[in-house]
Scaffold this active site. Structure first.
Site, PDB file in Angstrom:
ATOM      1  N   CYS A  29      34.971  31.902  29.292  1.00 55.45           N
ATOM      2  CA  CYS A  29      34.907  32.426  27.921  1.00 55.45           C
ATOM      3  C   CYS A  29      33.875  33.549  27.840  1.00 55.45           C
ATOM      4  O   CYS A  29      34.086  34.540  27.149  1.00 55.45           O
ATOM      5  CB  CYS A  29      34.532  31.325  26.931  1.00 55.45           C
ATOM      6  SG  CYS A  29      35.795  30.068  26.730  1.00 55.45           S
ATOM      7  N   CYS A  62      43.113  30.231  30.579  1.00 55.72           N
ATOM      8  CA  CYS A  62      43.330  29.240  29.531  1.00 55.72           C
ATOM      9  C   CYS A  62      44.139  29.788  28.382  1.00 55.72           C
ATOM     10  O   CYS A  62      44.450  29.055  27.455  1.00 55.72           O
ATOM     11  CB  CYS A  62      42.006  28.712  29.019  1.00 55.72           C
ATOM     12  SG  CYS A  62      41.108  29.937  28.100  1.00 55.72           S
TER      13      CYS A  62
END
Lengths: 297, 402
Positions: free
Chosen positions: A106, A35
């Site tokens: 993440c 991302c």
């Protein structure tokens, strides 16, 4: 909008330990290609005890990347480097009361930053050991690279195989087109064409099927091999019945009702599939007897 | 609901007058327009009126050129699939790199089926090279599909000129005008556009209603076959209430066209100038001299869009971002990538899209709040020093990507 937990929001709106750490002696800079987020983790390590005295972060990323960074610094403060290295990305996600499947990377980035920082402190070179691909299965957060590698390593050829080996596609099933595309690609590499209906054909072509007795003996041998591991944790397993592809087992001792039971069974099931070369499903016998009773007319 | 809604390119509020026009068609006027009795007949007349209202906004020559569909995506799919089905020998398609996924994903899929898709590139301001386009036009091309205005930057493509060029080459021309309809004057009868898609919910009609404009005489193959609705070109019982609503919305859009291009434009310009004057290292994306009057897309360097949106949302401000993290697919905006916006800036693009309901007070509030938010996030950014961007930010922070 993402379904973030209150904890994620709280750590995003009031991040802990944000900003540069001037006297840091361990720094890890990592990014996620998936991302584009990136993170710098800074640690102040006591050289005598290897304890993390202070930790801070700077993050170029979304809400959950900032929250994961914040959580990570809170978790590892006060830990020794060796203990900190045991922190998994799941620990980070759990600390935040979970992350949406699309955002699990993440927490992976957080763990990688930690490893990079420790390597930096110890004068080692850190190299990333995993590659992340586009997210395919949103139910179980499984990406394209993992599916591709599993298909390659195990010579898989159908969507059903992929579900059995990786769980990808085993939930809502809306990613089956994506899984088929991966199969088409990998099968082409080994000179085969993807056939949406290979499942049955393959089973018929299987050489010298085991007799029921042989099969049960094989299963018992595998369970026997796993037993010492279970007994170490004061548990045990026994085979109750074999009904086609379904194996009913009894988990006894500490294993019975253990929260990790599902995970343990999954591991055993994987071992059995590898050994038998076929798909089998392990079911705790209580559930087994219930479902069999329910299927009676 | 209170709050400042600046995400009108995503969707708009249904206008009160639109809702009012629709309501009777759920209850007392519930008939099927195909029925012979008076229950159906009145509804049939209402649809006829709505068709005229849409025709009027689009400047179409005939009302029968208006086909009601369920959404912009359906209109796009119908247009492209019809064009290739009715020209089976032509195996090429021309489109652009910054189309909406409704067109791009369909084209990618057609590519798998053997079609050659030419994707026109854009420059750093999102503009096309018309010479490159001219070179691609040939009798092998089944259809050209080019958007009227880009949803992220608002930048216009020269669709009228491109349609002329396609027409001269004997190629069908489709435009996805979902963002443009209602915001800029359109007069299809004087153009060479063969097909045009619009979506109701972008112009204060409800979601779930769209239109495909199909020029009379253009060969057509329906996507949905079945009943005789829409003259057999789009089978399925009409979404009567929404059709009536869309008709009303088109009438209102026509009336507000001047306001949109004066007052809304003024507020947009004020917002953009206000933010740029107060925030360092920020720039507008797209072609700012040639774009929709309601759209401003600003790149804030060294921070990430989702984080900006979450903080804006805390202040009750709604906008959207081209950041990877705001899309379910985690793909960064293909529009920003196509324009070659550097990664550290593309990640932090925020789109503000206004409507005729936007007020001066709202714009003032956003100008006041945004700089604080940007400064707060930059404090967390590894690319940012104590007072400004790190000297040579890309060198100061060069993470290992995995």
């Amino acid at each position: 909008m993402w379904d973030y937990s209150e904890k994620v929001k709280e750590h995003f709106f009031s991040p802990r330990n944000a900003g540069a750490l001037d006297d840091a002696n361990a720094v890890g800079d990592v990014g996620s290609l998936n991302c584009g987020d990136a993170l710098r983790l800074m640690l102040k390590v006591d050289p005598d005890t290897e304890t993390i005295q202070d930790a801070s972060f700077q993050t170029f990323g979304c809400g959950s990347a900032i929250a994961s960074s914040s959580a990570l610094t809170e978790i590892i403060k006060g830990m020794t480097l060796d203990d900190a290295l045991k922190v998994s990305n799941q620990d980070i996600a759990d600390y935040l009361d979970g992350l949406p499947p699309e955002k699990m990377h993440c927490s992976v980035m957080g763990r990688e930053a930690l490893h990079a920082a420790v390597a930096n402190y110890r004068g080692e070179e850190w190299r990333d050991d995993h590659e992340e691909g586009a997210l395919i299965c949103k139910c179980f957060a499984i990406d394209a690279v993992l599916i591709e590698e599993t298909v390659r390593a195990n010579n898989l050829s159908s969507v059903e195989d992929v579900i059995n080996y990786t769980k990808a596609g085993g939930g809502c099933s809306s990613c089956h087109e994506g899984i088929e595309e991966i199969l088409v690609k990998v099968l082409a590499e080994r000179g085969e064409t993807f056939n949406p209906h290979t499942v049955e054909i393959k089973e018929e072509a299987k050489p010298a099927k085991l007799t029921n007795l042989q099969r049960i003996k094989r299963i018992e041998t595998v369970l026997e091999a796993m037993r010492p591991q279970l007994q170490r944790d004061h548990g045990d397993i026994e085979l109750v019945d074999v009904d086609g592809k379904t194996l009913y087992v009894n988990m006894t001792g500490a294993c019975s009702g253990c929260q990790m039971e599902a995970l343990t069974l999954q591991g055993i099931q994987q071992k059995l599939m590898e050994d038998l070369g076929e798909f089998v499903k392990i079911v705790p016998s209580r559930a087994g007897s219930l479902s069999r009773a329910a299927s009676q007319p | 609901m209170d709050g400042i809604y600046l995400d009108n390119n995503a969707t708009t509020r249904v206008d009160d007058a639109v809702l009012e026009a629709m309501l009777p068609y759920f209850t007392e006027q519930f008939g099927n327009p195909s029925s012979m009795h008076s229950f159906g007949n009145k509804v049939g007349l209402a649809i006829k009126k709505a068709r005229l209202q849409v025709q009027d906004l689009l400047g179409a020559e005939h009302d029968s050129e208006i086909i009601f569909t369920s959404c912009g995506t359906e209109s796009d799919s119908t247009a492209l699939l019809s064009a290739i089905k009715s020209n089976p020998k032509k195996k090429e398609i021309i489109t652009t790199s910054i189309e909406h996924p409704a067109v791009l994903t369909l084209c990618a899929n057609l590519e798998k089926e053997g079609y050659k898709v030419h994707t026109l590139k854009v420059d750093e301001k999102g503009r096309l090279d018309l010479d490159a386009y001219a070179r691609l036009l040939s009798d092998r091309v089944a259809v050209v599909s080019v958007m009227w205005a880009n949803n992220e930057t608002g930048t216009f493509f020269p669709v009228l000129e491109m349609a002329e060029m396609a027409h001269a080459a004997g190629v069908l021309f489709h435009t996805d005008a979902v963002q443009a309809v209602g915001k800029v004057p359109i007069d299809l009868k004087t153009s060479k556009i063969d097909m045009l898609s619009l979506s109701g919910h972008k112009l204060h009609a409800p979601k779930g209603i769209g239109v495909l404009y199909l020029r009379r005489g253009v060969r057509f193959r329906p996507l949905l076959r079945g009943g005789h609705q829409e003259r057999g070109r789009r089978a399925g019982t009409e979404n009567t209430a929404s059709i009536v609503g869309l008709g009303k919305a088109c009438e209102l859009a026509q009336a507000a066209m001047h306001h949109e291009n004066t007052e809304v434009r003024r507020l947009r310009d004020k917002l953009e100038a206000g933010i740029l004057a107060r925030v360092p290292r920020a720039f507008p994306t797209g072609d700012v001299t040639n774009r929709l009057p309601n759209t401003s897309n600003i790149a804030f360097e060294f921070i990430e869009g989702e984080a900006i949106l979450l903080l804006l949302n805390k202040f009750g401000i709604a906008a959207s971002s081209g950041s990877a993290c705001t899309s379910g697919s985690l793909e960064p905006s293909h529009v920003m990538r196509a324009m070659g916006i550097p990664y550290t800036a593309a990640h932090g693009t925020i789109r503000f899209s206004l409507s005729r309901y936007t007020t001066e007070a709202e714009i003032d509030r956003v100008i006041q709040v945004t700089p604080e938010i940007i400064a707060q996030l930059r404090k967390l950014s590894p690319y940012w020093g104590k007072t400004g961007p790190a000297t040579e930010p890309e060198k100061a922070f060069a993470p290992v990507y995995a």
